[in-house]
Design an enzyme around this catalytic site. Structure first.
Site, PDB file in Angstrom:
ATOM      1  N   CYS A 320      -3.950 -18.178  42.004  1.00  0.00           N
ATOM      2  CA  CYS A 320      -3.347 -18.582  40.818  1.00  0.00           C
ATOM      3  C   CYS A 320      -1.769 -18.257  40.854  1.00  0.00           C
ATOM      4  CB  CYS A 320      -3.834 -18.507  39.606  1.00  0.00           C
ATOM      5  SG  CYS A 320      -5.061 -17.297  39.512  1.00  0.00           S
ATOM      6  N   ARG A 349     -11.235  -9.407  47.871  1.00  0.00           N
ATOM      7  CA  ARG A 349     -11.585  -8.680  46.722  1.00  0.00           C
ATOM      8  C   ARG A 349     -12.553  -7.476  47.199  1.00  0.00           C
ATOM      9  NH1 ARG A 349     -13.438 -13.379  42.586  1.00  0.00           N
ATOM     10  NH2 ARG A 349     -11.010 -14.423  42.772  1.00  0.00           N
ATOM     11  N   GLN A 367     -12.012 -19.708  48.694  1.00  0.00           N
ATOM     12  CA  GLN A 367     -12.364 -20.623  47.565  1.00  0.00           C
ATOM     13  C   GLN A 367     -11.816 -21.858  48.071  1.00  0.00           C
ATOM     14  OE1 GLN A 367      -9.986 -18.568  44.656  1.00  0.00           O
ATOM     15  NE2 GLN A 367     -11.962 -17.506  43.939  1.00  0.00           N
ATOM     16  N   ASP A 369      -9.938 -23.729  46.172  1.00  0.00           N
ATOM     17  CA  ASP A 369      -9.277 -23.394  44.939  1.00  0.00           C
ATOM     18  C   ASP A 369      -8.390 -24.723  44.605  1.00  0.00           C
ATOM     19  OD1 ASP A 369      -8.687 -22.089  42.703  1.00  0.00           O
ATOM     20  OD2 ASP A 369      -7.938 -20.301  43.910  1.00  0.00           O
ATOM     21  N   HIS A 371      -5.436 -25.791  41.337  1.00  0.00           N
ATOM     22  CA  HIS A 371      -4.741 -25.531  39.885  1.00  0.00           C
ATOM     23  C   HIS A 371      -4.059 -26.669  39.467  1.00  0.00           C
ATOM     24  CE1 HIS A 371      -5.484 -21.371  41.473  1.00  0.00           C
ATOM     25  NE2 HIS A 371      -5.914 -21.226  40.031  1.00  0.00           N
ATOM     26  N   LYS A 456     -14.267 -22.669  29.086  1.00  0.00           N
ATOM     27  CA  LYS A 456     -14.622 -22.999  30.244  1.00  0.00           C
ATOM     28  C   LYS A 456     -15.686 -23.691  30.420  1.00  0.00           C
ATOM     29  CE  LYS A 456     -16.212 -18.310  31.769  1.00  0.00           C
ATOM     30  NZ  LYS A 456     -16.402 -17.442  32.814  1.00  0.00           N
ATOM     31  N   HIS A 502      -7.935 -23.847  36.233  1.00  0.00           N
ATOM     32  CA  HIS A 502      -8.469 -23.438  37.377  1.00  0.00           C
ATOM     33  C   HIS A 502      -9.707 -24.042  37.524  1.00  0.00           C
ATOM     34  CE1 HIS A 502      -6.278 -19.290  36.865  1.00  0.00           C
ATOM     35  NE2 HIS A 502      -6.539 -19.714  35.606  1.00  0.00           N
TER      36      HIS A 502
END
Lengths: 628, 628
Positions: A320, A349, A367, A369, A371, A456, A502
């Site tokens: 992000c 991570r 991910q 991912d 946005h 969420k 997200h």
């Protein structure tokens, strides 16, 4: 009365502790909570030895205790009295707990009442004794040790444990066939590696034998499907000590599956007007100081240092903040909104995780991912479009049965935990719910489950053997657009701050792939299968024909091999089955004569003879339709 | 006599130093080598000030010197004598050079003769004086200082410089119109930031004015095409100080180009039976200790530390060691060879680089990387297949004109610099040459240009304005398979070590994209273009029709926008041209009536009216054929 299964699991932990002390009188008890599928208890066996060979003996004692219909009797004392009792019982771990409770150390975890409760397992006590008079009696008598008690009472006082409760009434509420000891593990006292190592006994426990057996069967099945074993056998991925066991590497066969999933995800997003972006895998520490991750997630982040530039970085733990930089480099107006970025990107991570688990717990997380930057008024429509992607994606993998969605909203009692304006929160929570309704989602509102930065939707799916996995997520974020001071020009040419959404569909390609290997038990739908077809000539002189067929199939991009080895036909078919090849084509004289192939479907075990063209057409539609 | 241009550049550096000393008598001279397009000289101007406003004056002096036909006279002295001469000339930088030469510091760079050569620029000396007698005379006389010399000789001794040569005979060999001072920069004496900062004057120099002008024109053109400026204007990529200026981020439009190139590369490899693999972006230090990179490339590597795992890693500076791990996890036989892995993967190198240069000098390098594992006997065929990919790829980008290939082989004089067996080297060098011949490559054998680990082919391509770029590379490697102890079973069931072939086609996606932005001057072939079509309604009431056409084009995956703003038609067309949109479609009454579009081709400036279907078909074939 029927108690919740968690409570039964908890009290079976007491029963197990009692049974262990009966069999190992010197053992000291620590703590014993319930788990998702049973319970455990931590013991200090000191010089005594225990192994899973002792499980039968302990289980027998437990069954006896349960069948004795022992009653549970609670009494409460002060900290001082509790320590005195525990001192007499030689239970030093419990004494330490009381001391820590006294020091205020657990005040965030426990409700502080100033009182300590004990539970007694008692047998054949008169029911009238289970009242406050009995408790007063016990409390008073305790300090004069057991010999002062009524002979029968002492004899029938089976077990005492310090415990916050709540409790079931009696072991009559438990089922002697509903549990099974599982395994021995080791755990540090109070999770601190400087403390003594305790012996942890895990057990399974359910409502009844049927549910227990179902669970044991599922575990048996899960073992057979273990993606770590299948991954090795089918050559899907590998790990290397030189690289690091937590950073798996994709073998060509695994990469076919991974790329097919990634390409499919991009198709789903491209159709809904997402833009691809690309960002590097590290950024200066300043980025994460601005985003606040360096404050909140510091321990999970990998530090990076450049020896020539002498700069300090972090590997990105999420995408992000990078995507915010891409947005910020534009001067958008309200006409441009929403802006949708998609990037299948690997984040790193350094999370504390338990045992090594192939693809499902790794430090490299790719991910899928994305946005979205939108106006508050656009949340509902955008979330609706994401939910459509989620449904289409999980339907393709046969996971839409038994799913549910957590609509994670604020805890109304702790509004101070959340950042952002109340009216924005209200619109966002309502937008998520409306989108969930409009899409007919099976959702439950979960107060207190929202992130501090926004509400969420979290999606839970059940795999083929009934295990539940949290996978897709859609999260509103009011925090990062604020910290990065993002804005676009609204109709009045004023700066307006966008909301960020997200969203991840598969969650992480590594974990999703691990789950899919087990879900499909290594036999993938054709569009994902690394080896779709293997040709097996019945004898050497049919190899040419096999290679001809191979060429024809390859022209349609079918992933096909020929087993031209000198192995026997049976051996060759067995080898293909070992590798879960979807279609095994046996070719011999008949097939050469008729331009056909003898087809064995590995999954259905069906056999048939088909013309090459017919077979190719069948494959093509199976692939295009992504048939399960 | 015509000297090589490098020599002329070198001697123009002397001429410039002489001219600078004439105009700035206090200046001290350091060193002045030639460059790819001219030369530079480093000066210490001490308290004097210089700016590019002085260039005219210096150039004028230089022209005068050249037109004077000054002769160059060389003489050699001992270290002691050299220092004495330089001391008298107050040239302290040169004295330090002699001292360092004496100390042996430069012994790897310079041939040590024990003698120091000087060159004099002399004017009107008799030609007989340019002989050893003159040198003896000068050497002898020197120590009595200039006043002991013949009056005219002193007057006409224009400039003295310590220099290893070789030299041109006279400034008559130089062309007074072939050079131009370029810019002022700063440089530390001997590249050490603890030393004094010198003023560096760069100049362009070529064979003649025509070549100089061509180069200046090319630079002018390059400035217009500067991918950093075009990248910003066309919103292709961005940088963020919070991320790090050396780590560019791809905006959606840039990512369209990048992904199209990456997908095309995969198509080319998939067709030739490469397998995709995937590897993480870091590995434990041990991997690079085994591969030897930690010894050789340590300064260029980013260190990584995990705070939870407490492990030390490096970001990968190349993919090969990871790919070796994937190979090593298999038990291959000779029947499986060759094995071909392809991975477009980002590697990170903390390289010392000059000024910030958009995409062409970055620390995040996405290589279209691949590694082949094959037998020595397979090198030629495999290299041939790679060359085919290279040719197809560069033809598509219009770069096959004027390319050449360096066949980089061993320096026969220093066999000790190379690892591996001599016979393997011979076969490999021969295989590369045979493949180059069979593919009709324009190659030159370059002895001494091989890597220590194997011979290679390096491809140089010329862009649209004549600049040469080293891009594709094919490298044999005998070192890493050995260090990682890779093997497969040969026909005799013995372990045989494979050869590894490293190959990259575009080299790095970032750098290649930077070069392509400039090569195409921001107007990309349709298959790469981020915005292929823009519809411009001549008035508001034709917007609906424009959106209809947009929908039809989008159904064919055309990247198309509508400019529905209230700007004037001219302004809208100008805006589209500003963004280098390939086709600008103007639609008004006529077009609505005829279901047509008025097409303006941005590159050719051609205009035509076409039916929608005809236009769509034209686009489709232009995209599929990847037309230039």
């Amino acid at each position: 009365m029927n108690y919740p299964v968690e409570l039964k699991r908890h009290w079976l932990a007491h029963v197990m502790a009692q049974a262990v002390q009966e069999n190992f009188p010197e053992v000291k008890i620590a703590t014993g909570p319930y788990t998702d599928d049973g319970f455990y208890y931590d013991f200090d066996f000191a010089s005594e030895e225990i192994s899973d060979k002792d499980f039968k003996k302990i289980e027998k004692s437990m069954k006896k205790i349960v069948s004795q219909n022992q009653n549970f009797v609670m009494f409460e004392v002060s900290y001082e009295e509790a320590k005195e009792i525990l001192f007499q019982m030689w239970e030093e771990f419990k004494i330490e707990l009381v001391e820590r409770l006294e020091s205020g150390e657990f005040k965030n975890k426990e409700k502080i009442t100033g009182r300590i409760s004990f539970y007694l397992n008692v047998w054949k006590w008169k029911s009238t004794e289970k009242n406050s008079a009995t408790q007063a009696f016990l409390k008073e008598k305790w300090f004069f040790a057991f010999e002062d008690m009524d002979g029968d009472q002492v004899k029938n006082l089976k077990f005492i444990d310090m415990c916050t409760g709540p409790h079931v009434e009696s072991t009559a509420n438990l089922d002697a066939n509903s549990f099974k000891l599982a395994r021995i593990a080791w755990a540090y006292w109070l999770w601190n590696s400087e403390n003594i190592q305790l012996t942890r006994i895990y057990a399974f426990a359910f409502e009844n034998k049927e549910q227990l057996d179902k669970h044991l069967h599922m575990l048996e099945e899960a073992k057979k499907r273990d993606h770590r074993i299948l991954g090795k056998k089918l050559k899907l991925f590998t790990t290397s000590d030189l690289v690091w066991s937590w950073l798996p590497l994709m073998q060509p066969k695994g990469m076919i599956i991974r790329k097919a999933i990634e390409d499919y995800l991009w198709d789903l997003h491209k159709n809904r007007w997402y833009d691809r972006v690309w960002t590097p895998h590290l950024a200066k520490e300043e980025l994460y100081q601005t985003s606040w991750h360096a404050g909140k997630y510091l321990e999970d982040m990998f530090s990076v240092y450049g020896w020539t530039s002498k700069e300090n970085f972090f590997l990105k733990p999420m995408n992000c903040p990078h995507h915010m930089q891409i947005f910020a480099d534009n001067q958008f107006s309200y006409r441009d909104m929403p802006i949708r970025y998609f990037e299948p990107a690997t984040v790193y991570r350094d999370e504390k995780t338990g045992q090594l688990s192939g693809l499902t717990r790794v430090r490299s997380i790719t991910q899928d991912d994305g946005h979205l930057f939108c106006r508050v008024s656009q949340i509902q429509e955008e979330v609706g479009a994401i939910v459509e992607i989620v449904k289409e994606f999980y339907k393709t993998f046969g996971l839409l049965e038994g799913y549910w969605v957590s609509l994670s909203v604020r805890d109304p009692e702790t509004p101070e935990k959340y950042i952002g304006w109340n009216d924005v929160w209200e619109i966002a929570e309502k937008s998520l719910e409306e989108a969930a309704k409009a899409q007919g989602l099976n959702y439950r509102e979960m107060p207190g489950e929202a992130a501090f930065y926004g509400p969420k939707l979290d999606f839970m799916f059940q795999d083929a053997i009934g295990r539940e996995w949290q996978l897709a997520t859609i999260q509103c974020d009011f925090n990062q657009p604020n910290r990065f001071e993002l804005s676009f020009k609204n109709e009045d040419n004023e700066d307006e701050q966008p909301v960020v959404i997200h969203r991840a569909i598969s969650g992480s390609l590594e974990r999703f792939m691990g789950i899919m290997i087990e879900h499909f038990a290594g036999t993938f739908p054709l569009w994902l299968a690394p080896e779709q077809v293997r040709l097996v000539p019945v004898a050497e002189n049919f190899a040419d024909y096999a290679f001809d067929v191979k060429k024809k199939l390859e022209a349609q991009w079918v992933r096909v091999t020929v087993d031209a080895s000198t192995d026997s036909l049976n051996k060759k078919v067995r080898n293909a089955e070992q590798m879960h090849v979807n279609y095994i084509l046996v070719v011999g004289e008949e097939e050469v004569k008729n331009s056909s192939v003898a087809v064995r479907n590995y999954k259905t075990k069906e056999q048939s003879v088909m013309k090459i063209e017919g077979f190719t057409e069948m494959l093509e539609s199976e692939i295009i339709e992504k048939k399960l």
